[in-house]
Design an enzyme around this catalytic site. Structure first.
Site, PDB file in Angstrom:
ATOM      1  N   CYS A 133       0.812  -1.223   0.000  1.00  0.00           N
ATOM      2  CA  CYS A 133       0.000   0.000   0.000  1.00  0.00           C
ATOM      3  C   CYS A 133       0.846   1.274   0.000  1.00  0.00           C
ATOM      4  O   CYS A 133       0.537   2.243  -0.704  1.00  0.00           O
ATOM      5  CB  CYS A 133      -0.946  -0.002   1.197  1.00  0.00           C
ATOM      6  SG  CYS A 133      -0.203  -0.574   2.722  1.00  0.00           S
ATOM      7  N   HIS A 253      -2.882   6.179   4.948  1.00  0.00           N
ATOM      8  CA  HIS A 253      -1.430   6.289   5.110  1.00  0.00           C
ATOM      9  C   HIS A 253      -0.964   7.666   4.608  1.00  0.00           C
ATOM     10  O   HIS A 253      -1.424   8.138   3.556  1.00  0.00           O
ATOM     11  CB  HIS A 253      -0.710   5.218   4.289  1.00  0.00           C
ATOM     12  CG  HIS A 253      -0.776   3.835   4.866  1.00  0.00           C
ATOM     13  ND1 HIS A 253      -1.408   3.526   6.039  1.00  0.00           N
ATOM     14  CD2 HIS A 253      -0.237   2.662   4.409  1.00  0.00           C
ATOM     15  CE1 HIS A 253      -1.277   2.228   6.288  1.00  0.00           C
ATOM     16  NE2 HIS A 253      -0.585   1.683   5.314  1.00  0.00           N
TER      17      HIS A 253
HETATM   18  P1  NAP Z   1      -7.391  -9.879   7.989  1.00  0.00           P
HETATM   19  O1  NAP Z   1      -8.380  -8.822   8.266  1.00  0.00           O
HETATM   20  O2  NAP Z   1      -6.730 -10.567   9.119  1.00  0.00           O
HETATM   21  O3  NAP Z   1      -8.113 -11.014   7.044  1.00  0.00           O
HETATM   22  C1  NAP Z   1      -7.472 -12.214   6.648  1.00  0.00           C
HETATM   23  C2  NAP Z   1      -8.329 -12.971   5.644  1.00  0.00           C
HETATM   24  O4  NAP Z   1      -7.608 -14.106   5.165  1.00  0.00           O
HETATM   25  C3  NAP Z   1      -9.617 -13.514   6.254  1.00  0.00           C
HETATM   26  O5  NAP Z   1     -10.636 -13.514   5.274  1.00  0.00           O
HETATM   27  C4  NAP Z   1      -9.229 -14.950   6.585  1.00  0.00           C
HETATM   28  O6  NAP Z   1     -10.320 -15.849   6.653  1.00  0.00           O
HETATM   29  C5  NAP Z   1      -8.387 -15.288   5.371  1.00  0.00           C
HETATM   30  N1  NAP Z   1      -7.548 -16.443   5.622  1.00  0.00           N
HETATM   31  C6  NAP Z   1      -6.685 -16.622   6.642  1.00  0.00           C
HETATM   32  N2  NAP Z   1      -6.117 -17.839   6.561  1.00  0.00           N
HETATM   33  C7  NAP Z   1      -6.637 -18.440   5.463  1.00  0.00           C
HETATM   34  C8  NAP Z   1      -6.459 -19.705   4.834  1.00  0.00           C
HETATM   35  N3  NAP Z   1      -5.618 -20.605   5.328  1.00  0.00           N
HETATM   36  N4  NAP Z   1      -7.165 -19.970   3.717  1.00  0.00           N
HETATM   37  C9  NAP Z   1      -8.020 -19.068   3.215  1.00  0.00           C
HETATM   38  N5  NAP Z   1      -8.242 -17.852   3.755  1.00  0.00           N
HETATM   39  C10 NAP Z   1      -7.555 -17.544   4.864  1.00  0.00           C
HETATM   40  O7  NAP Z   1      -6.219  -9.356   7.094  1.00  0.00           O
HETATM   41  P2  NAP Z   1      -6.245  -8.199   5.959  1.00  0.00           P
HETATM   42  O8  NAP Z   1      -5.886  -6.900   6.577  1.00  0.00           O
HETATM   43  O9  NAP Z   1      -7.491  -8.300   5.157  1.00  0.00           O
HETATM   44  O10 NAP Z   1      -4.995  -8.625   5.071  1.00  0.00           O
HETATM   45  C11 NAP Z   1      -4.947  -9.876   4.408  1.00  0.00           C
HETATM   46  C12 NAP Z   1      -3.659  -9.951   3.596  1.00  0.00           C
HETATM   47  O11 NAP Z   1      -3.733  -8.986   2.550  1.00  0.00           O
HETATM   48  C13 NAP Z   1      -2.383  -9.613   4.380  1.00  0.00           C
HETATM   49  O12 NAP Z   1      -1.848 -10.740   5.013  1.00  0.00           O
HETATM   50  C14 NAP Z   1      -1.484  -9.074   3.311  1.00  0.00           C
HETATM   51  O13 NAP Z   1      -0.751 -10.125   2.700  1.00  0.00           O
HETATM   52  C15 NAP Z   1      -2.445  -8.469   2.310  1.00  0.00           C
HETATM   53  N6  NAP Z   1      -2.469  -6.993   2.484  1.00  0.00           N
HETATM   54  C16 NAP Z   1      -1.901  -6.257   1.533  1.00  0.00           C
HETATM   55  C17 NAP Z   1      -1.857  -4.902   1.657  1.00  0.00           C
HETATM   56  C18 NAP Z   1      -1.154  -4.100   0.640  1.00  0.00           C
HETATM   57  O14 NAP Z   1      -0.335  -3.321   1.029  1.00  0.00           O
HETATM   58  N7  NAP Z   1      -1.439  -4.239  -0.639  1.00  0.00           N
HETATM   59  C19 NAP Z   1      -2.409  -4.261   2.742  1.00  0.00           C
HETATM   60  C20 NAP Z   1      -3.010  -5.021   3.725  1.00  0.00           C
HETATM   61  C21 NAP Z   1      -3.029  -6.403   3.564  1.00  0.00           C
HETATM   62  P3  NAP Z   1     -10.981 -16.260   8.077  1.00  0.00           P
HETATM   63  O15 NAP Z   1     -12.106 -15.294   8.302  1.00  0.00           O
HETATM   64  O16 NAP Z   1     -11.478 -17.636   7.808  1.00  0.00           O
HETATM   65  O17 NAP Z   1      -9.928 -16.194   9.105  1.00  0.00           O
HETATM   66  O1  3JN Z   2       1.259  -2.451   7.567  1.00  0.00           O
HETATM   67  C1  3JN Z   2       0.786  -1.856   6.594  1.00  0.00           C
HETATM   68  O2  3JN Z   2       0.368  -0.689   6.670  1.00  0.00           O
HETATM   69  C2  3JN Z   2       0.730  -2.545   5.297  1.00  0.00           C
HETATM   70  C3  3JN Z   2       0.885  -3.996   5.443  1.00  0.00           C
HETATM   71  C4  3JN Z   2       0.810  -4.849   4.460  1.00  0.00           C
HETATM   72  C5  3JN Z   2       1.015  -6.264   4.660  1.00  0.00           C
HETATM   73  C6  3JN Z   2       0.625  -6.847   5.878  1.00  0.00           C
HETATM   74  C7  3JN Z   2       0.883  -8.201   6.102  1.00  0.00           C
HETATM   75  C8  3JN Z   2       1.520  -8.962   5.147  1.00  0.00           C
HETATM   76  C9  3JN Z   2       1.610  -7.056   3.686  1.00  0.00           C
HETATM   77  C10 3JN Z   2       1.912  -6.446   2.357  1.00  0.00           C
HETATM   78  O3  3JN Z   2       1.008  -6.414   1.547  1.00  0.00           O
HETATM   79  O4  3JN Z   2       3.022  -6.006   2.090  1.00  0.00           O
HETATM   80  C11 3JN Z   2       1.888  -8.387   3.944  1.00  0.00           C
HETATM   81  C12 3JN Z   2       2.613  -9.216   2.962  1.00  0.00           C
HETATM   82  O5  3JN Z   2       3.852  -9.168   2.954  1.00  0.00           O
HETATM   83  O6  3JN Z   2       1.963  -9.917   2.199  1.00  0.00           O
END
Ligand code: NAP
Ligand code: 3JN
Length: 352
Positions: A133, A253
């Site tokens: 992000c 952010h």
């Molecule tokens: P979150 O609120 O903790 O949600 C996690 C999601 O993943 C929930 O839907 C969870 O399902 C699902 N999940 C967990 N384990 C799983 C499995 N084994 N199989 C299938 N689904 C599973 O986290 P979030 O903030 O949405 O972030 C999720 C991910 O997105 C992060 O880990 C990161 O890699 C990515 N992300 C990217 C950015 C970016 O910068 N582009 C920003 C934030 C996050 P349940 O409800 O069943 O637990």
């Molecule tokens: O912390 C933030 O503001 C952004 C975090 C993103 C994030 C959180 C957990 C795992 C990532 C990401 O997208 O870079 C990951 C990841 O490495 O997949």
């Protein structure tokens, strides 16, 4: 599953999470052409009923077979889920747009911010990565400057909202704030990094650590910003330094950028003029009227907001700029859906 007009079969992996929820809302708001939508999570949330376009849809456990017949799979369920299931989805003919860092630096995986490098989508082999992000909003703001005047150097300090760390971190900030105002003790358990050795207070505090420390003294979040920027902008030699900091804000952010352009004699007014017409950018820069971007104003918006544009007082090619965006939208859900829209526009996927 919802039967709809001509469109695509779309899967959202991590549909119950903070990013997944925003992805569903964004698909709805954009009126994305969906034939069927499949909502996936872990076994924990399987059976949960979520609404999409007014229809009730039962969330299913994500498995390799879940991707049979899927055209586009939007993944945001963490890196280990992507590592296991994204290749399975691609093998079954889906185009994966992955929100995790699992494949971002892989050579055959385009890392895309449509305003910057949409054309890279043409090289995809089934998996496309959505950048971090903090990287997305920064490169979106810098691209018009790079195009017009070149870019020689970049130093960024971030002020990141807790929602970047997921639903548990949002609750931690809210509960700590309430407890401290009530004079009660707190017991930090999530930030700065779930699963790391120590946890610190985030309410009324600032934490200079996002993600785990690497051997070189930078955190993983900082290294993501550094490496991803070079890849997206096709500038492997660009000097980039980052300091990533968590602040007690729920969403949005903010970033303080210092950059140097390639040409002498560029003015702050020149940079502001570029920003007025840059795609996806909103200029909010009127110091005399105290107008500048702030996270509270950007929540729920897809744009990247820029302001405080000033020329450095000592370096003719140096500039300072303040950049703010909704980290769950342009930083995650919107950029992913925007990539899916670009796939349609570039005819890399066909509506059925
Ligand atoms: P979150 O609120 O903790 O949600 C996690 C999601 O993943 C929930 O839907 C969870 O399902 C699902 N999940 C967990 N384990 C799983 C499995 N084994 N199989 C299938 N689904 C599973 O986290 P979030 O903030 O949405 O972030 C999720 C991910 O997105 C992060 O880990 C990161 O890699 C990515 N992300 C990217 C950015 C970016 O910068 N582009 C920003 C934030 C996050 P349940 O409800 O069943 O637990
Ligand atoms: O912390 C933030 O503001 C952004 C975090 C993103 C994030 C959180 C957990 C795992 C990532 C990401 O997208 O870079 C990951 C990841 O490495 O997949």
């Amino acid at each position: 599953m919802v039967e709809a007009r001509q469109g695509l079969n779309v899967a959202v992996v991590g549909a119950t999470g903070a990013v997944g929820q925003q992805m569903m809302e964004t698909l709805e708001k954009r009126n994305f052409p969906i034939k069927n939508i499949t909502l996936l999570s872990s076994a924990r949330s399987a059976g949960t009923v979520l609404k999409f376009n007014g229809e009730e849809i039962v969330v299913q456990e994500a498995k390799p077979e879940s991707f049979e017949g899927i055209d586009i799979a939007l993944f945001s369920a963490g890196g280990s889920v992507s590592l296991e299931l994204a290749p399975e989805a691609a093998k079954r003919g889906a185009i994966v747009v992955d929100n995790t860092s699992a494949f971002r630096m892989a050579e055959n995986v385009p890392l895309v911010v449509p305003e910057v490098n949409e054309e890279d989508l043409k090289q995809h082999k089934g998996i496309i990565a959505n950048p971090n992000c903090s990287t997305i909003q920064m490169v979106a703001a810098l691209e018009p400057i790079r195009k017009a005047y070149g870019l020689n150097k970049l130093i960024v300090s971030t002020y990141q909202a807790v929602s970047g760390s997921g639903a548990a971190a949002i609750s931690e900030l809210q509960e700590q704030t309430q407890s401290l105002l009530n004079g009660e003790e707190i017991n930090p358990q999530v930030l700065p990094v779930k699963g790391d050795e120590k946890h610190y207070q985030i309410a009324f505090n600032v934490i200079p650590q996002i993600d785990k420390f690497q051997e070189n003294g930078y955190t993983y979040e900082e290294m993501k910003m550094i490496n991803e920027t070079k890849k997206i902008m096709h500038m492997p030699e660009l000097p980039v330094a980052a300091t990533c900091v968590r602040i007690p804000v729920v969403t949005g952010h903010s970033e303080s950028l210092y950059f140097e352009v390639n040409e002498p004699g560029v003015s702050a007014a020149d940079i502001k003029e570029l920003m007025k017409t840059a795609p996806g950018i909103v200029l909010q820069d009127e110091p005399e009227a105290q107008v500048y971007p702030m996270p509270a104003d950007c929540v729920g918006k897809n744009d990247v907001f820029v302001g405080r544009i000033r020329k450095d007082l000592d370096e003719d090619k140096g500039f300072h700029m303040w950049v703010v965006s909704d980290n769950l939208l342009k930083g995650a859900a919107w950029n992913s859906v925007q990539i899916a829209e670009s796939l349609i526009k570039l005819e890399l996927v066909t509506l059925k």
